[in-house]
Design an enzyme around this catalytic site. Sequence first.
Site, PDB file in Angstrom:
ATOM      1  N   SER A 166       0.799  -1.230   0.000  1.00  0.00           N
ATOM      2  CA  SER A 166       0.000   0.000   0.000  1.00  0.00           C
ATOM      3  C   SER A 166       0.828   1.275   0.000  1.00  0.00           C
ATOM      4  O   SER A 166       0.393   2.303  -0.519  1.00  0.00           O
ATOM      5  CB  SER A 166      -0.933   0.006   1.210  1.00  0.00           C
ATOM      6  OG  SER A 166      -0.201  -0.125   2.421  1.00  0.00           O
ATOM      7  N   HIS A 188      -2.594   5.891   5.969  1.00  0.00           N
ATOM      8  CA  HIS A 188      -1.652   5.687   4.867  1.00  0.00           C
ATOM      9  C   HIS A 188      -1.220   7.059   4.353  1.00  0.00           C
ATOM     10  O   HIS A 188      -1.893   8.062   4.597  1.00  0.00           O
ATOM     11  CB  HIS A 188      -2.301   4.905   3.720  1.00  0.00           C
ATOM     12  CG  HIS A 188      -2.473   3.446   4.000  1.00  0.00           C
ATOM     13  ND1 HIS A 188      -3.578   2.935   4.659  1.00  0.00           N
ATOM     14  CD2 HIS A 188      -1.688   2.380   3.719  1.00  0.00           C
ATOM     15  CE1 HIS A 188      -3.467   1.621   4.764  1.00  0.00           C
ATOM     16  NE2 HIS A 188      -2.329   1.250   4.203  1.00  0.00           N
TER      17      HIS A 188
END
Length: 359
Positions: free
Chosen positions: A54, A315
């Site tokens: 990711s 993230h």
Amino acid sequence: MRRYRWWIGGGVLLFVVVLAGIFVFSGPGTPPGPVKRPGPPGTGPLTIVSLGDSTLSGEGAGDYTPDTNGTNGDWCHRSPHAAVFQTDVPGIVEKRNLACSGAPAAQVALGDVKQWTEPSQAGQLANLVRDHRVAVVVVAVGANDDPHFSALISQCFQAWFLSGNGPCSTSIRADWQRRIDAMVPKVVSALADVKTVLARAGYQPEDYQLVLQSYAAPIGPDIPPDLQNLNGCPFRTEDLRWVRDEGVLTLSAGLAKAATQAGARFLDLSRAGRGHEACSGGADPGKEWFSRLTLRLNDLTDADRAGHALQESFHPNANGHAEIGRCLTEFLATALPSAACLAGSDGDLHAAATVPAAG
């Protein structure tokens, strides 16, 4: 007749002198100098490729390509804002993102392991080099192996939610180094497979750059108390401090070891988010480089998407990917075997040759 023989003898003598001169100046059997290769072999555009999980797929940056946003079970979440698209390397004309959110090292490596329906990333790279000249491969992988970093974040959230439980860092700390040590050989194996793919395509080590990057701490203790909840970052202060000052640094040290063993360059991102973690901006989230707790409410009405409604949380966001891309660009322009992405006096990330010893 004697004059004729004199000319023959003189010619032979001259030939010997010239031949001797050649041996004096070049040496007997001296091979020609090495021919400088023009770069990656094959045909097609000069290309930079990202592989991994990711951190490089673009999770958290939004605007995911439709084919990786749940279509037919593919949740790799590749974003046009991902770090690889924020690089600006001279000569590179094409940028490819093969990273997939949640990918373990085994899916980056050659083999049959799939992530969200997608096959081996090294295998995808093998297909790419058929019509692209790959000059750079940047990899971010390892956190989804033995460290299980996403599960760690969930565990720390549960520690905040269930007030009777102790800090998550208390239990994680005791086993953290063992997990990192178990991760290292898996990352080394994945990088070896990337090198194998390129070698099979006729690449020599000097034809490309292979970079392993680590992870930035998405959360930290310096956040306003009114955001230390479901409105932003629901974690205990001691756990936020452990993630930033211990957990991520130890993970990065393990990845540095893997890069050395694999013969890859290393870019340390462990301190890259300092001062820009999720919720650190208070009322101004625009200053942050990481997504806060993110819930896609519309996805909750769709049974196929409900399980991914929180996937973007914690993230790098679009700003974070832009900063990482800038730092990666600077690193690729150097000959340093390793560097760290640190904030400069201008507030942006830059590739620094040395890393401060203190947390």
